[in-house]
Scaffold this active site. Structure first.
Site, PDB file in Angstrom:
ATOM      1  N   ASN A   8      53.991  47.152  34.939  1.00  0.00           N
ATOM      2  CA  ASN A   8      52.365  48.346  34.827  1.00  0.00           C
ATOM      3  C   ASN A   8      51.099  46.490  34.689  1.00  0.00           C
ATOM      4  O   ASN A   8      51.869  45.686  34.138  1.00  0.00           O
ATOM      5  CB  ASN A   8      52.351  48.575  33.329  1.00  0.00           C
ATOM      6  CG  ASN A   8      50.719  49.329  33.062  1.00  0.00           C
ATOM      7  OD1 ASN A   8      49.656  49.178  34.007  1.00  0.00           O
ATOM      8  ND2 ASN A   8      51.481  49.239  32.155  1.00  0.00           N
ATOM      9  N   TRP A   9      51.255  46.344  35.967  1.00  0.00           N
ATOM     10  CA  TRP A   9      50.657  45.127  36.310  1.00  0.00           C
ATOM     11  C   TRP A   9      49.267  44.845  35.801  1.00  0.00           C
ATOM     12  O   TRP A   9      48.069  44.124  36.322  1.00  0.00           O
ATOM     13  CB  TRP A   9      50.191  44.852  38.172  1.00  0.00           C
ATOM     14  CG  TRP A   9      52.092  44.569  38.370  1.00  0.00           C
ATOM     15  CD1 TRP A   9      52.971  44.750  37.481  1.00  0.00           C
ATOM     16  CD2 TRP A   9      52.200  44.808  39.669  1.00  0.00           C
ATOM     17  NE1 TRP A   9      53.689  44.120  38.438  1.00  0.00           N
ATOM     18  CE2 TRP A   9      53.575  44.120  39.989  1.00  0.00           C
ATOM     19  CE3 TRP A   9      51.121  44.501  41.389  1.00  0.00           C
ATOM     20  CZ2 TRP A   9      53.602  44.173  41.424  1.00  0.00           C
ATOM     21  CZ3 TRP A   9      51.627  43.651  41.668  1.00  0.00           C
ATOM     22  CH2 TRP A   9      53.030  44.050  41.810  1.00  0.00           C
ATOM     23  N   LYS A  10      48.455  46.106  35.134  1.00  0.00           N
ATOM     24  CA  LYS A  10      47.218  46.171  34.928  1.00  0.00           C
ATOM     25  C   LYS A  10      46.073  45.619  35.423  1.00  0.00           C
ATOM     26  O   LYS A  10      46.588  46.195  36.575  1.00  0.00           O
ATOM     27  CB  LYS A  10      47.644  45.550  33.307  1.00  0.00           C
ATOM     28  CG  LYS A  10      48.759  47.043  32.602  1.00  0.00           C
ATOM     29  CD  LYS A  10      48.122  46.299  30.950  1.00  0.00           C
ATOM     30  CE  LYS A  10      48.946  46.425  29.905  1.00  0.00           C
ATOM     31  NZ  LYS A  10      49.236  46.652  29.033  1.00  0.00           N
TER      32      LYS A  10
ATOM     33  N   HIS B 290      47.877  55.849  29.747  1.00  0.00           N
ATOM     34  CA  HIS B 290      48.461  55.524  28.460  1.00  0.00           C
ATOM     35  C   HIS B 290      47.460  55.001  27.857  1.00  0.00           C
ATOM     36  O   HIS B 290      45.848  55.207  27.665  1.00  0.00           O
ATOM     37  CB  HIS B 290      47.993  53.511  29.787  1.00  0.00           C
ATOM     38  CG  HIS B 290      48.551  52.857  29.464  1.00  0.00           C
ATOM     39  ND1 HIS B 290      47.824  51.827  28.181  1.00  0.00           N
ATOM     40  CD2 HIS B 290      49.478  51.698  29.652  1.00  0.00           C
ATOM     41  CE1 HIS B 290      48.477  50.883  28.129  1.00  0.00           C
ATOM     42  NE2 HIS B 290      49.782  50.955  28.679  1.00  0.00           N
TER      43      HIS B 290
ATOM     44  N   GLU C 187      55.015  54.727  23.891  1.00  0.00           N
ATOM     45  CA  GLU C 187      54.564  53.266  23.643  1.00  0.00           C
ATOM     46  C   GLU C 187      53.657  53.058  22.621  1.00  0.00           C
ATOM     47  O   GLU C 187      53.057  53.320  22.827  1.00  0.00           O
ATOM     48  CB  GLU C 187      53.771  52.647  24.581  1.00  0.00           C
ATOM     49  CG  GLU C 187      54.221  52.827  26.647  1.00  0.00           C
ATOM     50  CD  GLU C 187      53.381  51.774  27.192  1.00  0.00           C
ATOM     51  OE1 GLU C 187      54.323  50.856  27.872  1.00  0.00           O
ATOM     52  OE2 GLU C 187      52.324  51.840  27.242  1.00  0.00           O
TER      53      GLU C 187
ATOM     54  N   GLY D 283      51.627  44.186  24.039  1.00  0.00           N
ATOM     55  CA  GLY D 283      51.388  43.133  25.235  1.00  0.00           C
ATOM     56  C   GLY D 283      51.089  42.277  23.176  1.00  0.00           C
ATOM     57  O   GLY D 283      50.239  40.865  23.116  1.00  0.00           O
TER      58      GLY D 283
ATOM     59  N   GLU E  84      45.407  52.036  26.664  1.00  0.00           N
ATOM     60  CA  GLU E  84      44.194  51.990  27.137  1.00  0.00           C
ATOM     61  C   GLU E  84      43.423  53.117  27.807  1.00  0.00           C
ATOM     62  O   GLU E  84      41.904  52.287  27.331  1.00  0.00           O
ATOM     63  CB  GLU E  84      44.711  50.674  28.038  1.00  0.00           C
ATOM     64  CG  GLU E  84      45.242  49.539  26.836  1.00  0.00           C
ATOM     65  CD  GLU E  84      46.400  48.599  27.439  1.00  0.00           C
ATOM     66  OE1 GLU E  84      46.400  48.299  29.124  1.00  0.00           O
ATOM     67  OE2 GLU E  84      47.119  47.613  27.197  1.00  0.00           O
TER      68      GLU E  84
ATOM     69  N   SER F   6      55.668  45.251  24.473  1.00  0.00           N
ATOM     70  CA  SER F   6      56.159  44.067  24.045  1.00  0.00           C
ATOM     71  C   SER F   6      57.762  43.786  24.823  1.00  0.00           C
ATOM     72  O   SER F   6      58.941  43.299  24.260  1.00  0.00           O
ATOM     73  CB  SER F   6      56.279  43.362  23.308  1.00  0.00           C
ATOM     74  OG  SER F   6      54.723  43.047  22.529  1.00  0.00           O
TER      75      SER F   6
HETATM   76  P1  PGA Z   1      53.544  45.220  27.351  1.00  0.00           P
HETATM   77  O1  PGA Z   1      53.199  46.441  27.821  1.00  0.00           O
HETATM   78  O2  PGA Z   1      54.123  45.014  28.179  1.00  0.00           O
HETATM   79  O3  PGA Z   1      52.581  43.967  27.589  1.00  0.00           O
HETATM   80  O4  PGA Z   1      53.336  45.165  25.750  1.00  0.00           O
HETATM   81  C1  PGA Z   1      53.082  47.827  28.259  1.00  0.00           C
HETATM   82  C2  PGA Z   1      52.555  48.397  28.776  1.00  0.00           C
HETATM   83  O5  PGA Z   1      51.429  48.619  28.513  1.00  0.00           O
HETATM   84  O6  PGA Z   1      52.913  49.344  29.521  1.00  0.00           O
END
Ligand code: PGA
Length: 244
Positions: free
Chosen positions: A8-10, A94, A161, A167, A96, A206
């Site tokens: 997931n490159w966000k 997600h 998640e 993160g 976010e 993470s």
């Molecule tokens: P992360 O993010 O690996 O940076 O914790 C995972 C995600 O949000 O899909």
């Protein structure tokens, strides 16, 4: 089942950086890798990444889509548009997006239906906040999100998640991951039968080369959804290698 490692490159990178990262992942995606690979760039980079992966074993996905097929929805992107530019998967719900855009389970479900109708494989995210975990509500929260976010006839991927692990460099204990993945499997089987047994359940939050092997070895962990570490091709590929 064969694991899937999804990146997931966000909201990161320039077009040039996305192209270089795609090329490095493609070059490292050798036949001996014990996992399927998926990368999910931001919208403006999907087309060039999909072109780089054409005919290769690395799948390309988006990070969201709209629930409608088309129409007056300024700034949004439909599932059919994503298919048209080479995406085969889409991350939906997600945390976010649930937090930044107020996406409810019902909104996520509508997007999942749209993705399926357009021929995309949805990767549906669920996970508890730290407060919910401390209150002993993690399993109930995840069960509720699954019930609300997955439509009848769901055919896709689920990603667990925990919000507090995204993160942050923190991860649940292996026992806690195994417990939630077992709960998710039971819920999927109860609702979808054999299809629920065959549904991949990814862990995300993470995940790094250093912890991937132990996490990916757990029961009902069928791969990973990787954020930060997916922006470094060597780390992403090392996580995939750890799935074996
Ligand atoms: P992360 O993010 O690996 O940076 O914790 C995972 C995600 O949000 O899909």
């Amino acid at each position: 089942m064969r694991p899937l490692i999804a990146g997931n490159w966000k909201m990161h990178g320039t077009l040039r950086e996305a192209g270089a990262l795609a090329e490095a992942v493609r070059a490292g995606a050798t036949a001996g890798l014990p996992a399927d690979l998926l990368v999910c760039p931001p919208f403006p980079h999907i087309h060039i990444v999909a072109a780089a992966m054409l005919g290769q074993t690395v799948a390309v996905g988006a990070q969201d889509c709209h629930a409608a097929g088309k129409g007056a929805h300024t700034g949004d992107v439909s599932a059919a548009m994503l298919r048209d530019i080479g995406a085969t998967h889409v991350i939906l719900g997600h945390s976010e997006r649930r937090a930044d855009h107020g996406e409810t389970d019902a909104a996520v479900r509508a997007k999942v239906e749209a993705a399926l109708a357009a021929g995309l494989v949805p990767v549906v995210c669920v996970g508890e906040t730290e407060a919910q975990r401390l209150a002993g509500e993690a399993e109930a929260v995840v069960e509720g999100q699954l019930a609300g976010s997955l439509p009848d006839g769901f055919a896709g991927i689920v990603a667990y998640e925990p919000v507090w692990a995204i993160g942050t460099g923190r991860t649940p204990t292996e026992d806690d991951i195994a417990a939630i993945h077992g709960t998710i499997r039971a819920a999927l089987v109860a609702r979808f039968g054999p299809a629920g047994q065959a549904t991949r359940i990814l862990y995300g939050g993470s995940m790094k080369p250093g912890n991937a092997k132990a996490i990916l070895a757990l029961a009902h962990v069928d791969g990973g959804l990787v954020g930060g570490a997916s922006l470094v091709a060597a780390d992403f590929l090392a996580i995939a290698a750890a799935a074996g």
